[in-house]
Design an enzyme around this catalytic site. Structure first.
Site, PDB file in Angstrom:
ATOM      1  CG  HIS A 175      -1.353  -2.334   7.619  1.00  0.00           C
ATOM      2  ND1 HIS A 175      -2.264  -1.749   6.366  1.00  0.00           N
ATOM      3  CD2 HIS A 175      -0.145  -2.717   6.864  1.00  0.00           C
ATOM      4  CE1 HIS A 175      -1.687  -1.824   5.225  1.00  0.00           C
ATOM      5  NE2 HIS A 175      -0.359  -2.226   5.339  1.00  0.00           N
TER       6      HIS A 175
ATOM      7  CG  ASP B  89      -4.409  -0.225   8.798  1.00  0.00           C
ATOM      8  OD1 ASP B  89      -3.472   0.538   8.694  1.00  0.00           O
ATOM      9  OD2 ASP B  89      -4.532  -1.435   7.990  1.00  0.00           O
TER      10      ASP B  89
ATOM     11  CG  ASP C  37      -2.750   2.913  -3.637  1.00  0.00           C
ATOM     12  OD1 ASP C  37      -2.248   2.263  -4.461  1.00  0.00           O
ATOM     13  OD2 ASP C  37      -2.118   2.894  -2.232  1.00  0.00           O
TER      14      ASP C  37
HETATM   15  C1  XLS Z   1       1.537  -0.121  -0.551  1.00  0.00           C
HETATM   16  C2  XLS Z   1       1.016  -1.587  -0.334  1.00  0.00           C
HETATM   17  C3  XLS Z   1       0.205  -1.470   0.872  1.00  0.00           C
HETATM   18  C4  XLS Z   1      -0.105  -3.343   0.997  1.00  0.00           C
HETATM   19  C5  XLS Z   1      -0.130  -3.777   2.507  1.00  0.00           C
HETATM   20  O1  XLS Z   1       1.922   0.037  -1.350  1.00  0.00           O
HETATM   21  O2  XLS Z   1      -0.008  -1.820  -1.480  1.00  0.00           O
HETATM   22  O3  XLS Z   1      -0.746  -1.100   1.085  1.00  0.00           O
HETATM   23  O4  XLS Z   1      -1.105  -3.572   0.292  1.00  0.00           O
HETATM   24  O5  XLS Z   1       0.691  -3.491   3.355  1.00  0.00           O
HETATM   25 NI    NI Z   2       0.242  -0.167  -2.991  1.00  0.00          NI
END
Ligand code: XLS
Ligand code: NI
Ligand code: NI
Length: 437
Positions: A100, A103, A308
Site C-alpha cells: 500500500h 506502507d 490473516d
Molecule cells: C484486508 C485486506 C488488505 C488487502 C489490501 O483485509 O486483505 O490487506 O489485501 O488492501
Molecule cells: Ni484480509
C-alpha cells in the site's frame, strides 16, 4: 548493513529435515506439472504485515520490533524497511512483493509532501529491484485507515474525501507503474455501510464504480497494461461491505462495464468470512474468467474475523491448488497477506511464518497434482453428469432443447428415477488416500 545476519539463506532440505529454517517441500527449481515450483507459486511478501505490523491489537500495543535500526515514522525507517524487506525476500527466495502507499512511507503534512516521499522511496526500491531479481506483484492505496475515510473512499458522502482518494489512487497507480507492478488492487476497505438509515447504497456504488473507471483510464494513459483486481471481503471493518464475495464483485464489475479491465484477488480468509470455502470463491472467479491473484492466508473457524494467519492447513492448500491448476494457473501470484501471531514476535518467527506458508502451498501443489493424476475425483464428477451425453442431453447443453420436448421425454419415462449417489464419503476417502496413503 545486514538486519538478518543471524539468519541463514533458507534452502530446500526435503521432508526428512528437522531444521526449522529450511524448506521441507518448497523446492523452487523442481519441475512439476510442466513448470518450476516457483512459477506455479509466485509467492509475494506483503509490505504491511511483514515490515510494518508489530502485533498491535485493540487490547494492547505491538510486541514485535520492526524498527530495523531506525526511528519509526521517519524516512530513514522507510529505507530501513526496504533494506530489511529485500534481505528477507532474498533469504527466502521470494521474488515478488505487494504494497500500500502508506506502507512505504510515513504520511507527510499534506499530499504534496507524501507524494515527494513516495517518489524518493520508489527510487530507492527501484534500485534494489535492479540489483536483485525481485519484482512488484501489485500495488494498492490505503483508503481505509485515516479517519477521513471513516465512511469509505469511493463510497464517502464527502466530495473532498472522494477527491483525496482520487489523488491517492493516482499516485499509487503511478508508483505501481514505476515499479513495474503486474497488478493493481482495490480492496474495499470501508466501502460499505453500518446502517441503511444514513446510506444511499446506489449513489455510493455508482461513485465507487466511477472512481474505478477513472483509475483504469488514467492507468492505461500512463502505460499500465496489467490487471486491476477487486479483493472481495464481506465485512470487517464495516458491518456490510459492497464487495461481499467473488460472485457479488463479478456482478458489480459487469454492471458497471469494468469486467474487461478487472479480475479478482481472492483471499482465503475473506472467502471463509463470507461463509464460503476458499475453493468456492476460487471456482466462482475461475468459471467467470476472473481468477487473477490470491491473498494466501488462513482464518480460524472459531473466530469471526480476518485473522490473516500463515497457511498451515494442507487439506485446504491442496484443494486450493487443485482449483488453481484446473483454472490453468494464476496470472498473478500468491501474496502472503498473513502475519505472525502476537506472541511470535522475533525475526526468526518472521522467517518461520513464511516457511510454513510456502511449504504448505508447495505440499498443496504436490498433492493437487497427485489428485489430478489419480483421476478418481475428476472421473467421478464427469460420470456424475453422464446422462447429458445422450442426444437429448446434448441438445440441452447446446441450448437447443424446448420445454415441450423435455416434458414429452418425462411423460414417456413416467417417473424420473433418483439420480446416482453423490458418494461424498467415498470422495473424501479418496482425498485422504492421496494426502496420507
Ligand atoms: C484486508 C485486506 C488488505 C488487502 C489490501 O483485509 O486483505 O490487506 O489485501 O488492501
Ligand atoms: Ni484480509
Ligand atoms: Ni488481502
Amino acid at each position: 548493513m545486514s538486519l538478518f545476519k543471524h539468519l541463514p539463506q533458507i534452502k530446500y532440505e526435503g521432508p526428512k529435515s528437522k531444521n526449522p529454517l529450511a524448506f521441507k517441500y518448497y523446492d523452487a527449481e523442481r519441475v512439476i506439472h510442466g513448470k518450476k515450483m516457483k512459477d506455479h507459486l509466485k509467492f509475494a511478501m506483503a509490505w504491511w504485515h511483514n515490515l510494518s505490523a508489530t502485533g498491535q491489537d485493540m487490547f494492547g500495543p505491538g510486541t514485535a520490533d520492526k524498527s530495523f535500526g531506525a526511528q519509526p515514522g521517519t524516512m530513514e525507517h522507510a529505507k530501513a524497511k526496504v533494506d530489511a524487506g529485500f534481505e528477507f525476500m532474498q533469504k527466502l527466495g521470494i521474488e515478488y512483493f505487494c504494497f500500500h502507499d502508506t506502507d512505504l512511507v510515513p504520511e507527510g503534512k499534506d499530499l504534496a509532501e507524501t507524494n515527494q516521499r513516495l517518489d524518493d522511496i520508489t527510487d530507492y526500491i527501484k534500485a534494489k529491484m535492479a540489483e536483485t531479481n525481485i519484482q512488484c506483484l501489485w500495488g494498492t492505496a490505503n483508503l481505509f485507515s485515516h479517519p477521513r475515510y471513516m465512511n469509505g473512499a469511493g463510497s464517502s458522502n464527502s466530495l473532498d474525501v472522494y477527491c483525496h482518494a482520487a489523488a491517492q489512487l493516482k499516485k499509487a497507480i503511478e508508483c505501481t507503474v514505476k515499479l513495474g507492478g503486474s497488478g493493481y488492487v482495490f480492496w474495499g476497505g470501508r466501502e460499505g455501510y453500518e446502517t441503511l438509515l444514513n446510506t444511499d447504497m446506489q449513489f455510493e456504488q455508482e461513485n465507487i464504480a466511477a472512481l474505478m473507471r477513472m483509475s483504469v483510464d488514467y492507468a492505461r494513459s500512463i502505460g499500465f497494461t496489467g490487471d486491476f483486481y477487486i479483493e472481495p471481503k464481506p465485512k470487517e471493518p464495516m458491518k456490510h461491505q459492497y464487495d461481499f464475495d467473488a460472485a457479488t464483485a463479478i456482478g458489480f464489475l459487469r454492471q458497471y462495464g469494468l469486467d474487461k479491465d478487472f479480475k479478482l484477488n481472492i483471499e482465503a480468509n475473506h472467502a471463509t468470512l463470507a461463509g464460503h470455502t476458499f475453493q468456492h470463491d476460487l471456482r466462482v472467479a475461475a468459471i467467470n474468467g476472473m481468477l487473477g491473484s490470491v491473498d494466501a492466508n488462513q482464518g480460524d473457524d472459531m473466530l469471526g474475523w480476518d485473522t490473516d494467519q500463515f497457511p498451515s492447513n494442507v487439506y485446504e492448500t491442496t484443494l486450493a491448488m487443485y482449483e488453481i491448476l484446473k483454472a490453468g494457473g494464476l496470472q498473478g501470484g500468491l501474496n502472503f497477506d498473513a502475519k505472525n501471531r502476537r506472541p511470535s514476535y522475533t525475526h526468526e518467527d518472521m522467517f518461520e511464518g513464511f516457511i510454513l506458508g510456502m511449504d504448505s502451498f508447495a505440499l498443496g501443489l504436490i498433492k493437487a497434482v497427485e489428485l489430478m493424476e489419480d483421476g478418481r475425483i475428476d472421473g467421478f464428477v464427469k460420470q456424475r453428469y453422464a446422462s447429458y451425453g445422450s442426444q437429448l442431453g446434448q441438445k440441452v447443453r447446446a441450448g437447443k432443447a424446448s420445454l415441450e420436448e423435455l416434458a414429452e421425454h418425462a411423460i414417456q419415462k413416467g417417473n424420473a428415477p433418483l439420480p446416482g449417489s453423490g458418494r461424498q464419503e467415498y470422495l473424501e476417502g479418496v482425498i485422504n488416500d492421496v494426502l496420507f496413503g
